[in-house]
Design a protein around this motif. Structure first.
Motif, mmCIF file in Angstrom:
data_model
loop_
_atom_site.group_PDB
_atom_site.id
_atom_site.type_symbol
_atom_site.label_atom_id
_atom_site.label_comp_id
_atom_site.label_asym_id
_atom_site.label_seq_id
_atom_site.Cartn_x
_atom_site.Cartn_y
_atom_site.Cartn_z
ATOM 1 N N ARG A 1 -16.655 -9.481 8.838
ATOM 2 C CA ARG A 1 -17.296 -9.297 7.538
ATOM 3 C C ARG A 1 -17.174 -7.812 7.242
ATOM 4 N NH1 ARG A 1 -22.119 -11.126 9.819
ATOM 5 N NH2 ARG A 1 -22.978 -9.246 8.951
ATOM 6 N N TRP A 2 -16.222 -7.485 6.406
ATOM 7 C CA TRP A 2 -15.913 -6.079 6.129
ATOM 8 C C TRP A 2 -14.969 -6.038 4.955
ATOM 9 C CZ3 TRP A 2 -16.893 -1.130 6.805
ATOM 10 C CH2 TRP A 2 -15.879 -0.177 6.710
ATOM 11 N N ASP A 3 -15.232 -5.178 4.001
ATOM 12 C CA ASP A 3 -14.338 -5.105 2.849
ATOM 13 C C ASP A 3 -13.738 -3.712 2.680
ATOM 14 O OD1 ASP A 3 -16.541 -3.698 1.995
ATOM 15 O OD2 ASP A 3 -16.995 -5.011 0.317
ATOM 16 N N GLY A 4 -13.801 -2.917 3.716
ATOM 17 C CA GLY A 4 -13.315 -1.549 3.619
ATOM 18 C C GLY A 4 -11.881 -1.328 4.045
ATOM 19 N N GLY A 5 -11.118 -2.384 4.297
ATOM 20 C CA GLY A 5 -9.720 -2.222 4.701
ATOM 21 C C GLY A 5 -9.577 -1.728 6.136
ATOM 22 N N LEU A 6 -8.362 -1.347 6.480
ATOM 23 C CA LEU A 6 -8.102 -0.832 7.819
ATOM 24 C C LEU A 6 -8.760 0.528 7.995
ATOM 25 C CD1 LEU A 6 -4.358 -1.646 8.550
ATOM 26 C CD2 LEU A 6 -6.370 -2.638 9.624
ATOM 27 N N ILE A 7 -9.292 0.753 9.180
ATOM 28 C CA ILE A 7 -9.946 2.016 9.501
ATOM 29 C C ILE A 7 -8.956 2.898 10.250
ATOM 30 C CG2 ILE A 7 -11.783 3.082 10.871
ATOM 31 C CD1 ILE A 7 -13.402 0.507 10.383
ATOM 32 N N GLY A 8 -8.792 4.112 9.787
ATOM 33 C CA GLY A 8 -7.977 5.100 10.478
ATOM 34 C C GLY A 8 -6.509 4.746 10.554
ATOM 35 N N GLY A 9 -5.809 5.562 11.292
ATOM 36 C CA GLY A 9 -4.370 5.384 11.442
ATOM 37 C C GLY A 9 -4.007 4.972 12.850
ATOM 38 N N SER A 10 -2.724 5.043 13.140
ATOM 39 C CA SER A 10 -2.212 4.693 14.460
ATOM 40 C C SER A 10 -2.254 5.896 15.392
ATOM 41 C CB SER A 10 -0.767 4.200 14.355
ATOM 42 O OG SER A 10 -0.707 2.997 13.651
ATOM 43 N N TRP A 11 -2.241 5.611 16.677
ATOM 44 C CA TRP A 11 -2.181 6.634 17.713
ATOM 45 C C TRP A 11 -0.871 7.390 17.554
ATOM 46 C CZ3 TRP A 11 -0.628 5.966 23.412
ATOM 47 C CH2 TRP A 11 -1.125 7.017 24.201
ATOM 48 N N GLU A 12 -0.900 8.692 17.775
ATOM 49 C CA GLU A 12 0.311 9.500 17.574
ATOM 50 C C GLU A 12 1.441 9.098 18.528
ATOM 51 O OE1 GLU A 12 -2.361 11.806 20.405
ATOM 52 O OE2 GLU A 12 -2.674 10.942 18.437
ATOM 53 N N ARG A 13 1.120 8.386 19.606
ATOM 54 C CA ARG A 13 2.147 7.944 20.553
ATOM 55 C C ARG A 13 2.371 6.434 20.468
ATOM 56 N NH1 ARG A 13 0.345 10.195 26.096
ATOM 57 N NH2 ARG A 13 2.161 8.999 26.730
ATOM 58 N N ALA A 14 2.056 5.842 19.308
ATOM 59 C CA ALA A 14 2.153 4.391 19.139
ATOM 60 C C ALA A 14 3.574 3.867 19.388
ATOM 61 C CB ALA A 14 1.668 3.988 17.754
ATOM 62 N N ASP A 15 4.585 4.554 18.889
ATOM 63 C CA ASP A 15 5.965 4.090 19.077
ATOM 64 C C ASP A 15 6.341 4.086 20.557
ATOM 65 O OD1 ASP A 15 6.243 3.727 16.350
ATOM 66 O OD2 ASP A 15 7.278 5.643 16.032
ATOM 67 N N GLU A 16 5.938 5.133 21.261
ATOM 68 C CA GLU A 16 6.199 5.230 22.693
ATOM 69 C C GLU A 16 5.476 4.106 23.443
ATOM 70 O OE1 GLU A 16 4.834 8.311 26.213
ATOM 71 O OE2 GLU A 16 5.133 9.120 24.213
ATOM 72 N N LEU A 17 4.219 3.852 23.082
ATOM 73 C CA LEU A 17 3.440 2.796 23.713
ATOM 74 C C LEU A 17 4.057 1.429 23.428
ATOM 75 C CD1 LEU A 17 1.021 1.665 25.264
ATOM 76 C CD2 LEU A 17 -0.342 1.924 23.169
ATOM 77 N N ASP A 18 4.451 1.190 22.193
ATOM 78 C CA ASP A 18 5.063 -0.087 21.829
ATOM 79 C C ASP A 18 6.329 -0.321 22.652
ATOM 80 O OD1 ASP A 18 5.260 -2.486 20.138
ATOM 81 O OD2 ASP A 18 7.028 -1.475 19.324
ATOM 82 N N ALA A 19 7.167 0.692 22.770
ATOM 83 C CA ALA A 19 8.400 0.559 23.555
ATOM 84 C C ALA A 19 8.084 0.274 25.022
ATOM 85 C CB ALA A 19 9.255 1.825 23.417
ATOM 86 N N ALA A 20 7.072 0.939 25.571
ATOM 87 C CA ALA A 20 6.685 0.722 26.974
ATOM 88 C C ALA A 20 6.140 -0.691 27.172
ATOM 89 C CB ALA A 20 5.661 1.761 27.402
ATOM 90 N N CYS A 21 5.349 -1.174 26.220
ATOM 91 C CA CYS A 21 4.816 -2.540 26.302
ATOM 92 C C CYS A 21 5.948 -3.559 26.231
ATOM 93 C CB CYS A 21 3.794 -2.791 25.196
ATOM 94 S SG CYS A 21 2.239 -1.889 25.385
ATOM 95 N N GLU A 22 6.886 -3.355 25.320
ATOM 96 C CA GLU A 22 8.030 -4.260 25.185
ATOM 97 C C GLU A 22 8.855 -4.284 26.474
ATOM 98 O OE1 GLU A 22 8.894 -6.428 22.865
ATOM 99 O OE2 GLU A 22 7.330 -5.892 21.423
ATOM 100 N N ALA A 23 9.103 -3.105 27.046
ATOM 101 C CA ALA A 23 9.877 -3.034 28.292
ATOM 102 C C ALA A 23 9.134 -3.742 29.420
ATOM 103 C CB ALA A 23 10.150 -1.570 28.654
ATOM 104 N N TRP A 24 7.822 -3.539 29.499
ATOM 105 C CA TRP A 24 7.003 -4.199 30.513
ATOM 106 C C TRP A 24 7.085 -5.719 30.328
ATOM 107 C CZ3 TRP A 24 2.921 -7.562 30.266
ATOM 108 C CH2 TRP A 24 2.231 -7.798 31.458
ATOM 109 N N GLY A 25 6.935 -6.184 29.077
ATOM 110 C CA GLY A 25 6.979 -7.615 28.798
ATOM 111 C C GLY A 25 8.315 -8.232 29.178
ATOM 112 N N ALA A 26 9.397 -7.534 28.882
ATOM 113 C CA ALA A 26 10.731 -8.029 29.214
ATOM 114 C C ALA A 26 10.903 -8.126 30.727
ATOM 115 C CB ALA A 26 11.801 -7.135 28.600
#
Length: 176
Positions: free
Chosen positions: A146-171
């Motif tokens: 229950r919230w109508d204020g949209g997304l809060i804040g932005g992404s972590w500055e290392r989000a791309d690096e984290l995403d790549a690490a998660c994908e590699a781990w998953g693979a």
């Protein structure tokens, strides 16, 4: 026996915990894990327990009726490799839930943040949950806040690096 490799989300969750602690929302406990579900999909997760009312360790009888968050607030982050034709969806998700006396939860609700939200965004969202500006979802299937204020804040500055690490781990996990 070789040491287990570090999980790709260790540094991210540590940054979130550090931000929560700096904001006087120090977690009372947390844990991280990663695994697979019988070859169906792989997942990473982190669970952080906050104690907004300072009643987490008290016996139920010692907590005044009506005390908010009497057993704690759970913040969880999950990342899934996903399924081709079903839940869970691929990628990261932040959720929250109120803990019950037995340590269980009901109706986890999505936090309105990016999957790789900045630690500051998690702090802001947690504060909004604590003060009930963001409320739990009422549909178990949807789990939308229950919230109508949209997304809060932005992404972590290392989000791309984290995403790549998660994908590699998953693979790698999926190949084992």
């Amino acid at each position: 026996m070789p040491e287990p490799r570090p999980l790709p989300h260790n540094e991210y969750v540590t940054a979130v915990i550090d931000a929560l602690t700096a904001a006087s929302l120090e977690p009372v406990e947390f844990w991280l894990s990663g695994g697979e579900t019988k070859g169906t999909y792989c997942y990473l997760n982190a669970v952080i327990t906050l104690d907004p009312s300072n009643t987490f360790d008290r016996d139920d009888a010692d907590v005044p009726a009506g005390t908010p968050w009497r057993h704690g607030l759970l913040l969880s982050w999950e990342w899934h490799t996903g399924l081709e034709d079903g839940a869970p969806e691929k990628g990261p998700l932040w959720e929250f839930a109120e803990l019950k006396a037995d340590g269980s939860i009901e109706y986890p609700t999505s936090l309105p943040v990016h999957g790789y939200a900045s630690p500051a965004a998690i702090v802001e969202a947690a504060r909004k949950v604590i003060d009930h500006s963001i409320g739990p979802g009422y549909s178990f299937n949807l789990g939308q806040p229950r919230w109508d204020g949209g997304l809060i804040g932005g992404s972590w500055e290392r989000a791309d690096e984290l995403d790549a690490a998660c994908e590699a781990w998953g693979a790698e996990e999926g190949a084992e």
